[in-house]
Design an enzyme around this catalytic site. Structure first.
Site, PDB file in Angstrom:
ATOM      1  N   SER A 110      11.021   8.702   4.513  1.00 39.23           N
ATOM      2  CA  SER A 110      10.434   7.361   4.561  1.00 39.23           C
ATOM      3  C   SER A 110       9.339   7.238   5.622  1.00 39.23           C
ATOM      4  CB  SER A 110      11.515   6.313   4.784  1.00 39.23           C
ATOM      5  OG  SER A 110      12.320   6.689   5.862  1.00 39.23           O
ATOM      6  N   MET A 111       8.462   6.286   5.373  1.00 42.25           N
ATOM      7  CA  MET A 111       7.373   5.977   6.301  1.00 42.25           C
ATOM      8  C   MET A 111       7.513   4.514   6.676  1.00 42.25           C
ATOM      9  SD  MET A 111       4.108   7.583   4.423  1.00 42.25           S
ATOM     10  CE  MET A 111       3.034   7.769   5.837  1.00 42.25           C
ATOM     11  N   CYS A 112       7.273   4.225   7.927  1.00 41.65           N
ATOM     12  CA  CYS A 112       7.398   2.831   8.334  1.00 41.65           C
ATOM     13  C   CYS A 112       6.395   2.557   9.433  1.00 41.65           C
ATOM     14  CB  CYS A 112       8.808   2.550   8.803  1.00 41.65           C
ATOM     15  SG  CYS A 112       9.036   0.870   9.353  1.00 41.65           S
ATOM     16  N   LEU A 113       5.169   2.384   9.096  1.00 33.55           N
ATOM     17  CA  LEU A 113       4.191   2.055  10.124  1.00 33.55           C
ATOM     18  C   LEU A 113       3.060   1.226   9.535  1.00 33.55           C
ATOM     19  CD1 LEU A 113       1.970   5.128  11.046  1.00 33.55           C
ATOM     20  CD2 LEU A 113       3.265   4.957   8.960  1.00 33.55           C
ATOM     21  N   ARG A 156       5.021  -2.232   7.552  1.00 29.22           N
ATOM     22  CA  ARG A 156       6.029  -3.020   8.264  1.00 29.22           C
ATOM     23  C   ARG A 156       5.891  -4.479   7.852  1.00 29.22           C
ATOM     24  NH1 ARG A 156       6.561   0.075  13.435  1.00 29.22           N
ATOM     25  NH2 ARG A 156       7.395  -1.770  14.418  1.00 29.22           N
TER      26      ARG A 156
END
Lengths: 515, 155
Positions: free
Chosen positions: B87-90, B94
């Site tokens: 996963s990516m969360c930036l 967000r």
């Protein structure tokens, strides 16, 4: 001194706001001067002549309901709005941004108006009326709808979206993210804050109410002198002047209108006489230790060299510490090599190494036993308070019957209520005296403290015992019980005054640093 | 309600003129909320030569909530979690930074730009970020190895 008065003096301070209306808020109006003038004794009573003499362990505070918080907030907004010449909704945003520090806001606003307005997302003129319009040839950038009769809305920044999308955006922010003061324009990269007037125009009644609730919440959260009562579903906030740095010298217990007594410093349930820092340490220690400590005490020994705790789970007495590889005898704790060839059979009790090791062992055991001594008493009072309450609930039922059968009036059975309250309160105090005592370094004051603790404990146990009597006996014990109740309350006051006075004077020494 | 029209429009735009080095399609033709993306490692990056499979999930509140982007192909990158989620969360992914007018195309381009230039200051894998900052050579070597091993890079 009558014990009932002791109770009342705490409560009296929250009674007055009912009729006082505006006056309690005046403490806030000089908020900023307070910062300058505060000399660390801000918790000292200022109105001794109005209230009955305040105990040294009590602090001044007010309890505010939602309407009062809102009213105060509104008044501050209006006041600053007049000074800045900004409409109220913009002022509200500015004040929230400045964490309700009026002086600082006005100062920075006067110095660099444009910069401040930009920072909070209010371009230089936010005074244009807001309205919902239909725009020809408009396509909503969110839902891609392009109907000719689409209602649209944009703030001053000009980022226009259809009203449905705007609404859903706001609803998402308010309901799911719990945002209020910091909702930005939905426009890509736009930093403009959605002001409350625009919001009022767009959202329905339920969201509206929630939005203002959240705003009020941030108001209380942002102000150091206000805190929410932590009781479940309680809507009141407490106003108290005690500052974080005062917490080494005072334990600011406040009583909410909902009846929940808690510490204004850390918002945990009332923990007098122990200061917040000790409470934090104690709870942490209990969390880590209490259950295991009992077991450790019964089943383990420490390695004589590195102090690691070792469980002997069978086998011979030749122990090798897993951590430091020290070899020793489980029986005498002496170095194993000194056992020579008498393997598996320790008969070397008189060896010096073994003697020293057992001394060290005893010391370590002693510190554990000491902790358990205090912990068990602490836990016992916590448990007993619950049991006392259970018994009271049962008794209450029977007293209702008694009112019918023995024709006692409602007022005549109230002594049980006050006895129960006294028990709860005293047990709460006693509980924390043990945490307090655990960290207390011995000096001249500790003996007085321990005597006070003992007296209170005996008084409480006496009263508690009476509660266990059967109902038909209880009626005859009324006078005795009233006496004991008032005695308990008196002993509690004496103990708390003593500890609070010496805490304020810095006379207690603790065997840990309070940080 | 509002979401469907918007998603269909975005999907149409992306499939008719896909961004450089990407192929986009629905995992299941009947569900417009789950997209499958094949992304080529950009030429100038350590991922060059590899092809990465990503899955983009649109929450039911899209576009009021951000899409969820995940690497299905294992990748050695400070901003992609090194687990089975990838996963990516930036940035705009967000929820506090996402704005409803933001487009999926922008999300995909952001992901591709991150392959060229990782953002170690907002990392999920702090260990990899640390290595990226202090020992770039070692980082590049592992990233290339992984690209070969998991993303079918030939060279």
């Amino acid at each position: 001194m009558d014990s009932d008065d002791d109770m009342r003096s705490v409560q009296s301070s929250d009674d007055d706001f009912m009729d006082g209306g505006d006056s309690p808020f005046s403490v806030d109006d000089d908020d900023d001067s307070d910062i300058d003038l505060d000399d660390g004794i801000g918790f000292e009573a200022q109105d001794k002549d109005i209230y009955p003499a305040k105990k040294s362990y009590e602090v001044d505070f007010d309890v505010f309901g939602p309407e009062q918080i809102q009213a105060h907030q509104d008044r501050q907004v209006e006041e600053v709005s007049n000074i800045l010449g900004q409409p109220t909704e913009s002022t509200a945003i500015l004040l929230r941004y400045a964490k309700w520090n009026k002086e600082r806001l006005i100062e920075s606003y006067m110095d660099r108006q444009d910069e401040v307005l930009e920072a909070v997302g209010l371009g230089s003129d936010a005074n244009v009326p807001r309205k919902i319009t239909k725009v020809k040839g408009f396509i909503c950038d969110i839902c891609c709808e392009d109907d000719a009769d689409l209602d649209t809305f944009a703030m001053k920044c000009g980022h226009r979206f259809c009203v449905d999308c705007y609404k859903q955006y706001l609803s998402q922010k308010i309901k799911e993210e719990g945002e209020a003061a910091r909702i930005k324009c939905p426009g890509d990269g736009c930093n403009r804050t959605v002001d409350s007037k625009s919001l009022d125009l767009l959202v329905g009644h339920d969201l509206h109410a929630r939005y203002h609730e959240l705003l009020t919440r941030t108001y209380v959260d942002d102000k150091d002198n206000l805190k929410w009562c932590p009781a479940p579903n309680c809507v009141y906030a407490i106003d108290c002047k005690v500052k974080a740095r005062d917490l080494m010298r005072i334990v600011p217990t406040v009583l909410c209108k909902c009846g929940h007594p808690f510490c204004f410093g850390c918002t945990l349930a009332d923990h007098q006489p122990a200061p917040c820092a000790l409470v934090k340490k104690w709870l942490k220690k209990c969390e880590d230790d209490s259950e295991t400590a009992n077991w450790i005490s019964a089943n383990t020994k420490e390695c004589p060299k590195c102090g690691s705790t070792i469980e002997k789970n069978g086998g011979c007495n030749h122990m090798t510490c897993r951590k430091c590889r020290h070899e020793f005898c489980w029986m005498c704790m002496g170095i194993w090599s000194e056992h020579g060839t008498s393997w598996y059979n320790c008969n070397r009790f008189e060896e010096k190494s073994g003697h020293d090791a057992r001394d060290a062992q005893a010391k370590s055991r002693q510190s554990l036993e000491r902790y358990l001594h205090y912990y068990n008493r602490y836990a016992n009072h916590e448990q007993s308070a619950k049991l006392d309450k259970d018994i009271y609930l049962k008794t209450e039922k029977k007293m209702t019957q008694l009112q019918v059968t023995a024709s006692m009036s409602w007022i005549e059975v109230q002594f049980l209520e006050s006895a129960s309250q006294a028990l709860q309160q005293c047990r709460q105090t006693l509980k924390w005296t043990y945490a307090f005592a655990y960290y207390l370094a011995r000096n001249n004051q500790t003996e007085i403290f321990e005597d006070n603790q003992k007296d209170l404990e005996m008084a409480v146990e006496n009263l508690s015992e009476m509660f266990e009597k059967s109902v038909d006996q209880l009626a005859g014990l009324k006078v005795d019980m009233l006496d004991k109740t008032s005695y308990c309350n008196r002993r509690r006051v004496i103990l708390l005054e003593h500890t609070a006075n010496d805490l304020k004077a810095g006379n207690w020494e603790f065997n840990v640093t309070l940080t | 309600m509002s979401g469907k029209k918007r998603i269909v429009k975005e999907l149409g735009e992306i499939t008719s003129s896909p961004p450089d080095g990407m192929r986009v399609r629905l995992v299941d033709e009947s569900d417009v909320h789950i997209w499958e993306i094949f992304m080529d490692g950009p030429e100038q990056s350590v991922y060059s030569g590899g092809t990465f499979r990503l899955v983009l999930t649109l929450p039911k509140d899209y576009p009021f909530k951000p899409p969820i982007l995940a690497f299905q192909t294992k990748i050695y990158h400070p901003n992609v979690s090194n687990d089975d989620k990838g996963s990516m969360c930036l940035g705009m992914l967000r929820s506090d930074e996402w704005k409803p007018p933001n487009k999926i195309l922008a999300v995909l381009n952001m992901a591709r730009n991150l392959l060229v230039e990782p953002n170690p200051d907002d990392a999920v894998e702090t260990g990899i970020a640390e290595q990226y900052k202090s020992n770039r050579k070692e980082f590049e070597k592992t990233a290339k190895d992984w690209t070969k091993k998991y993303a079918n890079a030939k060279k």
